[in-house]
Design an enzyme around this catalytic site. Structure first.
Site, PDB file in Angstrom:
ATOM      1  N   HIS A  22       0.708  -1.079  -0.097  1.00  0.00           N
ATOM      2  CA  HIS A  22      -0.076  -0.177  -0.026  1.00  0.00           C
ATOM      3  C   HIS A  22       0.777   1.301  -0.005  1.00  0.00           C
ATOM      4  O   HIS A  22       0.711   2.135  -0.810  1.00  0.00           O
ATOM      5  CB  HIS A  22      -0.931  -0.140   1.304  1.00  0.00           C
ATOM      6  CG  HIS A  22      -1.877   1.096   1.345  1.00  0.00           C
ATOM      7  ND1 HIS A  22      -3.171   1.089   1.003  1.00  0.00           N
ATOM      8  CD2 HIS A  22      -1.517   2.610   2.027  1.00  0.00           C
ATOM      9  CE1 HIS A  22      -3.674   2.221   1.442  1.00  0.00           C
ATOM     10  NE2 HIS A  22      -2.667   3.116   1.706  1.00  0.00           N
ATOM     11  N   GLU A  23       1.862   1.310   0.976  1.00  0.00           N
ATOM     12  CA  GLU A  23       2.761   2.511   1.060  1.00  0.00           C
ATOM     13  C   GLU A  23       3.690   2.655   0.125  1.00  0.00           C
ATOM     14  O   GLU A  23       4.029   3.608  -0.796  1.00  0.00           O
ATOM     15  CB  GLU A  23       3.483   2.701   2.300  1.00  0.00           C
ATOM     16  CG  GLU A  23       2.666   2.659   3.507  1.00  0.00           C
ATOM     17  CD  GLU A  23       1.769   3.829   3.580  1.00  0.00           C
ATOM     18  OE1 GLU A  23       2.310   4.929   3.054  1.00  0.00           O
ATOM     19  OE2 GLU A  23       0.612   3.982   4.229  1.00  0.00           O
ATOM     20  N   HIS A  26       1.862   4.254  -3.146  1.00  0.00           N
ATOM     21  CA  HIS A  26       1.950   5.792  -3.042  1.00  0.00           C
ATOM     22  C   HIS A  26       3.175   6.259  -3.625  1.00  0.00           C
ATOM     23  O   HIS A  26       3.206   7.195  -4.229  1.00  0.00           O
ATOM     24  CB  HIS A  26       1.748   6.118  -1.513  1.00  0.00           C
ATOM     25  CG  HIS A  26       0.220   5.949  -0.873  1.00  0.00           C
ATOM     26  ND1 HIS A  26      -0.749   6.359  -1.524  1.00  0.00           N
ATOM     27  CD2 HIS A  26       0.045   5.403   0.203  1.00  0.00           C
ATOM     28  CE1 HIS A  26      -1.836   6.005  -1.022  1.00  0.00           C
ATOM     29  NE2 HIS A  26      -1.413   5.447   0.156  1.00  0.00           N
TER      30      HIS A  26
END
Length: 228
Positions: A22-23, A26
């Site tokens: 998820h990170e 980004h």
């Protein structure tokens, strides 16, 4: 304790991968759109060590697992730093960077759902462990996706809302970021407790997260069944 260890065995890897990718998503999208901050800090990587936050990734899941007697586990990685002013089109690109994390979670949930079709080919007791880990991966990725889309900073949905709203409203919403986590804790834990004391259903977490997640789960199940 044995039950908690069993649950940890089928949740630890899925949570670690879910919050890590998820990170990383980004950071990758921010890098491609002009801000290489995360790239320079080594955060555009699948290496979970780079994304681990001592509280959110280790202590919080352990506390929730213990406090709920093995019924609940949730975690978060160290947020990826993004300088939105370095992006080519800051308001538009902020939305794309924010959506990258939830989109990554949806893709991981779908991949895990597809992989469930192959779990029975694994010999012995390992098949059960793999199957349960894949089930957990579907669940935690959908949970992270929907939870992060709540339109409240610092969550991804809050950044999307800031990017979409007219400037005056966006400014007011952005100012809530310093209080965002406190507001979430009140909504998730305090309001349901107050509701139980006065005989009201104030479980907003169900309406905001669990109900949409159930609908998304049905979609993933249909798509993975057809894909498998």
């Amino acid at each position: 304790m044995e039950r908690i260890l069993e649950l940890a065995a089928i949740w630890t890897v899925p949570i670690l991968l879910a919050v890590t990718l998820h990170e990383a998503a980004h950071g990758w999208v921010a890098w491609k759109l002009g801000d290489d901050t995360a790239k320079r800090l080594g955060r555009v990587t699948f290496n979970p060590i780079k994304h681990i936050d001592p509280f959110g990734t280790i202590l919080l899941p352990a506390m929730m697992l213990y406090a709920s007697s093995g019924q609940m586990m949730f975690g978060a990685a160290k947020p990826v730093p993004v300088h939105f002013g370095r992006l080519g089109s800051p308001r538009r690109d902020m939305i794309l960077v924010a959506l990258a994390g939830p989109v990554a979670n949806i893709l991981m949930a779908y991949a895990a759902a597809l992989a469930l079709h192959l779990a029975h080919f694994i010999p012995g007791q390992a098949a059960t462990w793999v199957f349960l880990n894949l089930q957990s991966a579907v669940y935690i990725n959908l949970l992270l996706c929907v939870f992060n889309l709540i339109p409240l900073p610092p969550l991804d949905g809050g950044r999307v809302a800031v990017g979409l709203l007219p400037a005056p409203l966006a400014y007011q919403l952005a100012r809530l970021e310093r209080f965002g986590i406190i507001i979430l804790l009140l909504v998730i834990f305090v309001l349901p407790w107050v509701g139980r004391q006065v005989g009201l259903d104030l479980n907003f977490f169900w309406w905001l997260v669990m109900a949409p997640m159930d609908m998304l789960f049905d979609v993933i199940k249909i798509l993975s069944f057809n894909g498998g």
